[in-house]
Motif scaffolding. Structure first.
Motif, short mmCIF file in Angstrom:
data_model
loop_
_atom_site.label_atom_id
_atom_site.label_comp_id
_atom_site.label_asym_id
_atom_site.label_seq_id
_atom_site.Cartn_x
_atom_site.Cartn_y
_atom_site.Cartn_z
N HIS A 157 0.85 -1.19 0.00
CA HIS A 157 0.00 0.00 0.00
C HIS A 157 0.89 1.25 0.00
O HIS A 157 1.78 1.40 0.85
CB HIS A 157 -0.91 0.02 1.23
N PRO A 158 0.71 2.15 -0.97
CA PRO A 158 1.58 3.32 -1.06
C PRO A 158 1.66 4.15 0.21
O PRO A 158 2.74 4.65 0.56
CB PRO A 158 0.96 4.12 -2.21
N GLU A 263 -8.97 5.55 3.68
CA GLU A 263 -8.85 6.44 2.52
C GLU A 263 -8.45 7.86 2.94
O GLU A 263 -7.66 8.51 2.26
CB GLU A 263 -10.16 6.48 1.73
N ILE A 266 -4.67 8.51 3.31
CA ILE A 266 -3.80 8.42 2.13
C ILE A 266 -3.49 9.82 1.62
O ILE A 266 -4.42 10.58 1.29
CB ILE A 266 -4.47 7.60 1.01
N LYS A 271 -2.75 9.02 -4.06
CA LYS A 271 -4.03 8.43 -4.45
C LYS A 271 -4.02 7.87 -5.88
O LYS A 271 -4.58 6.79 -6.12
CB LYS A 271 -5.16 9.44 -4.25
N SER A 274 -2.25 4.60 -5.77
CA SER A 274 -3.04 3.67 -4.96
C SER A 274 -4.17 3.08 -5.79
O SER A 274 -4.51 1.90 -5.66
CB SER A 274 -3.61 4.38 -3.72
N TYR A 279 -5.41 -0.45 -4.54
CA TYR A 279 -5.62 -0.23 -3.11
C TYR A 279 -6.70 0.81 -2.84
O TYR A 279 -7.09 1.03 -1.70
CB TYR A 279 -4.31 0.24 -2.45
#
Length: 281
Positions: A157-158, A263, A266, A271, A274, A279
């Protein structure tokens, strides 16, 4: 002019400093052509090397350790071989190598191959695995150097990557700086994924279902799965810049991943990647 040369010489004698000529710098030589080996059978010692391409802080040291526990795979610490350079001290040296059919990039590829092959021979195993994250920035050269190379892409996940990258050096990078720096690696990995064939695995799945994921990797590499891979043991290299040096990797076994961010956690800059990596919907 003669008087200028005389003044310069006098200044050198008086001050001890050389006066540099101010003017236009000579043009840089053209970059050497990046090309595959002229004869892969004789120009390369390695057979089907494996490159683990991933961003920083994505679990690559964990996966390297797991793969290194396989009886056929040697996965040493980060090797940074692409930073090894060949330099011609004279034009005659360049001409002599050109007469043999080698440009600078060809010679660098020979050097890289020789270094990795020596390491593989010392291990007594069959295939080498290189997991240096910065290799993602040089995927085209790696693919040209070893036409039979195999690629495993490791994603995470970034936002988790960015958080871990900041935590690794909080005194050097703010969270925002860590996010943008880590994003460079993510974009490089994505470019490589689009350009090269390979297998994509996710750190979260590796942590949750290590047997299933490692079986997929072994199948991709044409190897039998070995249960000892999941208890990879202690790690001798725990130095920053050569792999993960933090406590979790010292356990010698797969540990659960951190909880996925919501969310709203992030960063905006992450985004798009992602979404690309699935993700974020």
């Amino acid at each position: 002019m003669n008087w200028q040369r005389k003044v310069n010489k006098a200044l050198v004698r008086f001050t001890g400093f050389q006066i540099e000529r101010v003017g236009k710098a000579p043009p840089a030589p053209p970059a050497p052509e990046i090309r595959p080996p002229a004869d892969p059978l004789t120009d390369r010692l390695l057979d089907a090397p494996v490159f683990l391409l991933s961003p920083v802080r994505s679990g690559s040291t964990l996966l390297r350790s797991i793969l290194n526990a396989h009886s056929s795979l040697h996965a040493p610490h980060e090797l940074h071989v692409r930073r090894l350079r060949v330099h011609f001290d004279t034009n005659l040296a360049a001409k002599a190598m050109a007469a043999l059919g080698h440009n600078q990039a060809d010679l660098e590829h020979l050097l890289w191959d020789r270094v990795l092959h020596r390491e593989l021979v010392r291990s007594g195993k069959q295939y080498i695995v290189d997991k240096t994250p910065a290799n993602a920035f040089a995927y085209e050269r790696i693919a040209a150097c070893w036409p039979d190379a195999r690629f495993v892409f490791l994603l995470r996940h970034p936002a988790s990557i960015a958080t871990s990258w900041h935590e690794a050096a909080p005194d050097k990078r703010t969270p925002e700086e860590a996010t943008l720096d880590a994003l460079r690696y993510m974009k490089a990995v994505q470019r490589a994924r689009k350009a090269l064939p390979g297998l994509t695995v996710r750190y979260e799945e590796l942590s949750a279902e290590p047997e299933r994921v490692t079986r997929e990797i072994c199948a991709f590499l044409g190897l039998e799965w070995e249960p000892d891979m999941l208890a990879y043991g202690s790690q001798p290299v725990l130095e920053k810049g050569l792999g993960d040096w933090r406590d979790k990797i010292r356990s010698g076994a797969v540990q659960p991943a951190r909880e996925l961010p919501r969310e709203d956690q992030i960063p905006e800059a992450l985004k798009p990647i992602s979404r690309t990596w699935g993700y974020l919907s």
